[in-house]
Design a protein around this motif. Structure first.
Motif, short mmCIF file in Angstrom:
data_model
loop_
_atom_site.label_atom_id
_atom_site.label_comp_id
_atom_site.label_asym_id
_atom_site.label_seq_id
_atom_site.Cartn_x
_atom_site.Cartn_y
_atom_site.Cartn_z
N ILE A 3 0.85 -1.18 0.00
CA ILE A 3 0.00 0.00 0.00
C ILE A 3 0.90 1.25 0.00
CG2 ILE A 3 -1.91 -1.11 1.22
CD1 ILE A 3 -0.88 0.40 3.74
N LEU A 4 0.25 2.38 -0.21
CA LEU A 4 0.95 3.66 -0.08
C LEU A 4 0.48 4.31 1.21
CD1 LEU A 4 0.94 5.50 -3.51
CD2 LEU A 4 2.88 4.57 -2.28
N ALA A 5 1.40 4.78 2.01
CA ALA A 5 1.04 5.50 3.22
C ALA A 5 1.55 6.92 3.10
CB ALA A 5 1.63 4.82 4.45
N GLU A 6 0.68 7.87 3.44
CA GLU A 6 1.10 9.27 3.37
C GLU A 6 1.54 9.72 4.75
OE1 GLU A 6 -1.39 11.64 0.87
OE2 GLU A 6 -0.93 13.43 2.04
N MET A 7 2.71 10.31 4.83
CA MET A 7 3.25 10.73 6.12
C MET A 7 3.83 12.14 6.03
SD MET A 7 5.14 7.31 7.39
CE MET A 7 5.23 6.01 6.19
N ASN A 31 14.60 7.65 3.38
CA ASN A 31 14.87 6.23 3.20
C ASN A 31 15.75 5.70 4.33
OD1 ASN A 31 13.37 5.43 0.98
ND2 ASN A 31 14.85 6.31 -0.45
N ALA A 35 13.33 2.89 5.67
CA ALA A 35 13.42 1.64 4.89
C ALA A 35 13.67 0.44 5.79
CB ALA A 35 14.53 1.76 3.85
N CYS A 45 7.90 -0.71 6.11
CA CYS A 45 8.23 0.28 5.09
C CYS A 45 9.25 -0.28 4.11
CB CYS A 45 8.79 1.54 5.75
SG CYS A 45 7.55 2.37 6.73
N ILE A 46 9.02 -0.07 2.83
CA ILE A 46 9.92 -0.62 1.82
C ILE A 46 10.78 0.49 1.20
CG2 ILE A 46 10.07 -1.97 -0.31
CD1 ILE A 46 8.70 -3.66 1.66
N ALA A 47 10.15 1.45 0.52
CA ALA A 47 10.94 2.50 -0.13
C ALA A 47 10.06 3.72 -0.35
CB ALA A 47 11.49 2.00 -1.47
N LEU A 48 10.72 4.88 -0.49
CA LEU A 48 9.99 6.12 -0.74
C LEU A 48 9.33 6.06 -2.12
CD1 LEU A 48 9.48 9.08 0.30
CD2 LEU A 48 11.37 9.71 -1.18
N HIS A 49 8.06 6.44 -2.19
CA HIS A 49 7.39 6.46 -3.49
C HIS A 49 7.54 7.83 -4.14
CE1 HIS A 49 4.06 6.52 -6.40
NE2 HIS A 49 4.36 5.25 -6.55
N ILE A 71 5.78 16.38 3.12
CA ILE A 71 4.73 15.38 3.08
C ILE A 71 5.10 14.41 1.96
CG2 ILE A 71 2.26 14.95 2.70
CD1 ILE A 71 1.72 17.74 3.72
N ARG A 73 4.88 10.08 0.29
CA ARG A 73 4.19 8.79 0.28
C ARG A 73 5.22 7.67 0.24
NH1 ARG A 73 -0.45 8.98 -4.14
NH2 ARG A 73 1.24 9.69 -5.47
N ILE A 75 6.06 3.40 0.15
CA ILE A 75 5.55 2.06 -0.16
C ILE A 75 5.67 1.20 1.10
CG2 ILE A 75 5.85 -0.01 -1.56
CD1 ILE A 75 7.03 1.70 -3.72
N GLU B 2 4.50 12.07 11.52
CA GLU B 2 3.05 12.01 11.67
C GLU B 2 2.49 11.21 10.50
OE1 GLU B 2 -0.11 15.45 11.56
OE2 GLU B 2 1.72 16.09 12.60
N SER B 5 -2.18 9.50 6.33
CA SER B 5 -3.15 8.48 5.99
C SER B 5 -2.39 7.17 5.88
CB SER B 5 -3.84 8.85 4.68
OG SER B 5 -3.91 7.75 3.84
N ALA B 9 -3.64 4.33 -0.83
CA ALA B 9 -3.85 3.60 -2.07
C ALA B 9 -3.25 2.21 -1.95
CB ALA B 9 -3.20 4.33 -3.25
#
Lengths: 200, 131
Positions: A3-7, A31, A35, A45-49, A71, A73, A75, B2, B5, B9
């Motif tokens: 999934i993608l997580a936004e942080m 990373n 990572a 966490c895998i890698a920066l998208h 901000i 996202r 992976i 922080e 979300s 996706a």
């Protein structure tokens, strides 16, 4: 499974990285920070998208580094509950079958979620599915380490592995051995289990 | 830090594979944990059908599967692990007996076979070579 997580994060860029482009420097720092790490209630966490938003950079008195609010996202490995995954058997024990995906090892299929009826073979250290051939006899299907296995994810567990305060510490059972993110699987459905079982 | 979300996706294996390939090939080479996790994840993905997929074939497959009203998660599983037998459809699609007729299952399998022909050819014991 991914999934993608936004942080959001305030990233500190030390002066020795000022020769890089700001984006690259921040990507590198993010990373380095995330990572191959588990974030509580997010996943592995895998890698920066990508970077979604970069705000202004600040310099604080007494520190040569720049601080940038960013901000981004990331992976993240986090299969949803009920997802079907394919992995390899790492080992078998009384607790069940341990499965690995190569980059993620903490998957357990407990004895109650194996095909029925199954038993644990002590000498071979493997779980065995006593497959009923239909004519009253049984055919033993071994689950050896290294075999490819398909399973359904049934539960996930996150543990906060932060060092606990002195009062909490006594109540917890050796916190160092706890796993921050683990999955539970099941194979007690037709079609699930070793891929070789269902070939024909 | 922080979390804005924790799940904005879902990504298919193919998208992750493509992205990590880029991460791996970039210069200067990455070090440390990023290199480790990229290597291990790519090794896993290389043994999955996503290696032979293209953005084009996935898009077309999803478009053709649209009339069957599958859930997003079911589609994702179909793309990640393309089924080749009706049995596999049965555990991917929830309550498939009620939602799909036998003919529809065959149609789905035909669409998948058309777009991802490599799935059928791959011998099931390919894992043994890699070890």
């Amino acid at each position: 499974m991914f999934i993608l997580a936004e942080m959001k994060n305030v990233t500190r860029i030390p002066p020795e990285l000022f020769h890089l482009k700001l984006n690259d420097a921040i990507a590198g720092e993010l990373n380095k920070k995330l990572a191959n790490k588990v974030v509580l209630n997010v996943g592995l966490c895998i890698a920066l998208h990508d970077i979604v938003n970069l705000q202004e950079s600040y310099i604080f008195p007494g520190d040569g580094a720049s601080h940038t609010r960013v901000i981004f996202r990331y992976i993240v490995f986090r299969p949803f509950i009920e997802e079907i995954l394919v992995g390899k058997i790492r080992s078998c024990s009384q607790e069940g079958v341990h499965v690995t995906l190569g980059f993620f090892d903490d998957i357990l299929i407990p004895p109650t979620a194996l095909q029925h009826p199954s038993r644990f073979n002590e000498t071979e250290q493997a779980w065995v599915w006593e497959y009923d051939t239909g004519d009253g006899s049984k055919h033993d299907l071994f689950m050896d380490a290294g075999e490819t296995i398909r399973f359904r994810v049934t539960a996930e567990t996150f543990h906060d592995t932060c060092p606990a305060g002195p009062t909490l510490k006594e109540n917890q059972d050796n916190p160092e051995n706890r796993v921050s993110y683990s999955l539970q699987g099941s194979i007690n459905e037709p079609g699930l289990g070793l891929l070789s079982w269902w070939d024909n | 830090m922080e979390i804005v979300s924790s799940n904005c996706a879902s990504l298919s294996n193919y998208e992750v594979f493509e992205h990590l390939q880029k991460v791996k090939d970039c210069r200067p080479k990455h070090k440390g944990q990023l290199a480790t996790i990229t290597y291990e994840t790519l090794r896993y993905l290389e043994n999955t059908p996503c290696k032979e997929q293209t953005a084009q074939s996935i898009k077309e497959c999803i478009r053709e599967l649209a009339p069957f009203k599958l859930h997003k998660t079911e589609l994702l599983m179909i793309i990640n692990n393309p089924p080749i037998t009706p049995l596999e459809i049965q555990f991917i699609v929830e309550e498939s007996e009620e939602r799909l007729t036998e003919d529809q299952v065959q149609e789905i399998l035909a669409i998948i076979a058309k777009h991802f022909p490599h799935v059928i050819k791959t011998p099931p014991d390919e894992d043994e070579q890699s070890e």
